[in-house]
Design an enzyme around this catalytic site. Sequence first.
Site, PDB file in Angstrom:
ATOM      1  CE  LYS A   1      -3.789  -2.320   2.340  1.00 34.43           C
ATOM      2  NZ  LYS A   1      -4.395  -2.719   3.613  1.00 34.43           N
TER       3      LYS A   1
ATOM      4  CD  GLN B   1      -3.104  -4.482   6.591  1.00 35.31           C
ATOM      5  OE1 GLN B   1      -3.116  -3.433   5.956  1.00 35.31           O
ATOM      6  NE2 GLN B   1      -3.582  -5.611   6.091  1.00 35.31           N
TER       7      GLN B   1
ATOM      8  CG  ASP C   1      -9.924  -0.161   5.004  1.00 32.86           C
ATOM      9  OD1 ASP C   1      -9.712  -0.315   3.789  1.00 32.86           O
ATOM     10  OD2 ASP C   1      -9.164  -0.594   5.895  1.00 32.86           O
TER      11      ASP C   1
END
Length: 297
Positions: free
Chosen positions: A51, A95, A118
Amino acid sequence: MTAQIIDGKFLAQKICSELKQKISAFNDNSPCLAVILVGDDEASRIYVRNKQKKAAEVGINCRVIELSSSIGENALLSTINELNNDPDVHGIIVQLPLPEHLDKQKIIFSISPDKDVDGFTPYNNGLLSYNHHDAFISATPKGVLAMLQSIGIDLRGKHAVVIGRSQIVGRPMGKLLLNHDCTVTITHSHTVNLPSITQTADIIVSACGQPQMIKSSWIKDGAIIIDVGINRLNGHLCGDIDFEDVKSKASYITPVPGGVGPMTVAMLLANTFEAFLRQKDHPQHHCCHGHDCHCSK
Ligand code: NDP
């Protein structure tokens, strides 16, 4: 019939090039994505590095906050609270997976909906349920939708079968397809006679994490097959679809690797840019206001 491949790597590259161009117009200021990495799970580290690399390519500053696996819940909540209130940070992701002693829901719910790139908070999930355009949509389902749109099919009235009902893939995927007028069936590990359902699908999106489970006998001729699964089998990466078997019967299929994976990262970056634009125009107006909210507002 041999299925056409939907090349996620190529599509993601195209999306990233367009993003790069748009971001370069803001030369005084660049979007910032904060990534919280707790512990030393090797797979998570690889995902975060990837990422970070892709973010740098498009001009997004990726701030990785590495925390010890023994961090307490309150300390993690305070870190998120600081990021929520930091005007230089536009997107925040945690994460997953988190170490067992941390309450994943409580942590995720503490992210400001404005920075929830997200799309995992109840606020953004709610907006998605309402088919509201302000929703930050989870990157993987958003990437899958972009792949379907790339082949120019009319989604209206198509029977889409989603395999898996997780909060990060299956459920938002079902809602998104419903919002695009598909007739949606969401299936899971308790679904009875799954092949009899997938055989009626115009579109199958599989996110169940079962290596090569879906065979050609499970699908109808010409079905469109999207494989979200990332699994290891005999030391190799594979999806939930038995690619070699299914490709002779499907009309379109996504490979693993090089399919949904790169699209997920591209969509996360697109959401971060969107958050940046919104915060430039309207400085933060939501806080999580949830149970045990640590917001200073
Ligand atoms: P979860 O383990 O959270 O969810 C798996 C889902 O699949 C559950 O709903 C489960 O049902 C269902 N399931 C499991 N076994 C079966 C079965 N035999 N038949 C039908 N349904 C079944 O996984 P995630 O949603 O996080 O991820 C799914 C897969 O997608 C994984 O391989 C993961 O690595 C991959 N992934 C890929 C991404 C990408 O960018 N390409 C991004 C995120 C995930 P139940 O609810 O009943 O337990």
